[in-house]
Design a protein around this motif. Structure first.
Motif, PDB file in Angstrom:
ATOM      1  N   GLN A  39     -41.457  -0.753 -41.756  1.00  0.00           N
ATOM      2  CA  GLN A  39     -42.342   0.260 -41.199  1.00  0.00           C
ATOM      3  C   GLN A  39     -41.637   1.605 -41.235  1.00  0.00           C
ATOM      4  O   GLN A  39     -40.577   1.775 -40.630  1.00  0.00           O
ATOM      5  CB  GLN A  39     -42.736  -0.082 -39.764  1.00  0.00           C
ATOM      6  CG  GLN A  39     -43.780   0.853 -39.196  1.00  0.00           C
ATOM      7  CD  GLN A  39     -44.368   0.330 -37.897  1.00  0.00           C
ATOM      8  OE1 GLN A  39     -43.819  -0.557 -37.249  1.00  0.00           O
ATOM      9  NE2 GLN A  39     -45.522   0.860 -37.513  1.00  0.00           N
ATOM     10  N   PRO A  41     -41.776   5.845 -40.602  1.00  0.00           N
ATOM     11  CA  PRO A  41     -42.370   6.701 -39.562  1.00  0.00           C
ATOM     12  C   PRO A  41     -43.775   7.151 -39.939  1.00  0.00           C
ATOM     13  O   PRO A  41     -44.014   7.602 -41.063  1.00  0.00           O
ATOM     14  CB  PRO A  41     -41.411   7.891 -39.515  1.00  0.00           C
ATOM     15  CG  PRO A  41     -40.119   7.349 -39.980  1.00  0.00           C
ATOM     16  CD  PRO A  41     -40.462   6.330 -41.025  1.00  0.00           C
ATOM     17  N   GLY A  42     -44.709   6.984 -39.011  1.00  0.00           N
ATOM     18  CA  GLY A  42     -46.075   7.402 -39.233  1.00  0.00           C
ATOM     19  C   GLY A  42     -46.892   6.486 -40.117  1.00  0.00           C
ATOM     20  O   GLY A  42     -48.035   6.804 -40.449  1.00  0.00           O
ATOM     21  N   ALA A  91     -37.007   2.878 -43.984  1.00  0.00           N
ATOM     22  CA  ALA A  91     -37.896   2.323 -42.962  1.00  0.00           C
ATOM     23  C   ALA A  91     -37.074   1.460 -42.013  1.00  0.00           C
ATOM     24  O   ALA A  91     -35.889   1.211 -42.256  1.00  0.00           O
ATOM     25  CB  ALA A  91     -38.988   1.474 -43.616  1.00  0.00           C
ATOM     26  N   GLN A 110     -32.570  -0.407 -39.205  1.00  0.00           N
ATOM     27  CA  GLN A 110     -32.932   0.840 -39.869  1.00  0.00           C
ATOM     28  C   GLN A 110     -32.258   0.965 -41.228  1.00  0.00           C
ATOM     29  O   GLN A 110     -31.045   0.773 -41.347  1.00  0.00           O
ATOM     30  CB  GLN A 110     -32.525   2.034 -38.999  1.00  0.00           C
ATOM     31  CG  GLN A 110     -32.809   3.394 -39.607  1.00  0.00           C
ATOM     32  CD  GLN A 110     -34.285   3.727 -39.626  1.00  0.00           C
ATOM     33  OE1 GLN A 110     -34.961   3.625 -38.608  1.00  0.00           O
ATOM     34  NE2 GLN A 110     -34.790   4.134 -40.789  1.00  0.00           N
ATOM     35  N   THR A 112     -31.873   3.840 -44.158  1.00  0.00           N
ATOM     36  CA  THR A 112     -32.055   5.248 -44.499  1.00  0.00           C
ATOM     37  C   THR A 112     -31.529   5.478 -45.903  1.00  0.00           C
ATOM     38  O   THR A 112     -30.407   5.069 -46.217  1.00  0.00           O
ATOM     39  CB  THR A 112     -31.325   6.151 -43.501  1.00  0.00           C
ATOM     40  OG1 THR A 112     -31.766   5.863 -42.173  1.00  0.00           O
ATOM     41  CG2 THR A 112     -31.593   7.620 -43.809  1.00  0.00           C
TER      42      THR A 112
END
Length: 115
Positions: A39, A41-42, A91, A110, A112
């Motif tokens: 998932q 962000p947003g 995500a 996380q 990145t």
């Protein structure tokens, strides 16, 4: 009851690799369906890869050829090898297990990816 704990996330440059792990504890069966979701962000949580018991692994088109899902049954551990990472792969990655009609999720790890 089943508990799932992910690890292995971090910061990586585009084109790099990471390997995620998910350790399952509790009442685990080889017949359980396990997979990875992510998932951003947003965005909604999306399916990444799944490993059904005795079946063929499946991958989302966006990761096919770059990610590999695997499972070590004696260790109750599932892995996601991620190669050629892209910024759009960034995500929170979640481990998922389905046992009969029950769904279990890890807390997420996380990932990145810097461009």
């Amino acid at each position: 009851q089943v508990q799932l704990v992910e690890s292995g996330g971090g910061l990586v440059q585009a084109g790099g690799s990471l390997k995620l792990s998910c350790v399952a504890s509790g009442s685990i069966f080889s017949s359980d369906l396990m997979g990875w979701y992510r998932q951003a962000p947003g965005k909604q949580r999306e399916w990444v890869a799944v490993m059904p018991s005795g079946g063929t692994t499946s991958y989302a088109d966006s990761v096919k050829g770059r990610f590999t899902i695997s499972r070590d049954l004696p260790k109750n551990t599932m892995y996601l090898q991620m190669n050629s990472l892209k910024p759009e792969d960034a995500a929170v990655y979640y481990c998922h297990l389905r046992q009969r009609t029950d769904d279990y999720w890890g807390q997420g790890t996380q990932v990145t990816v810097s461009s």
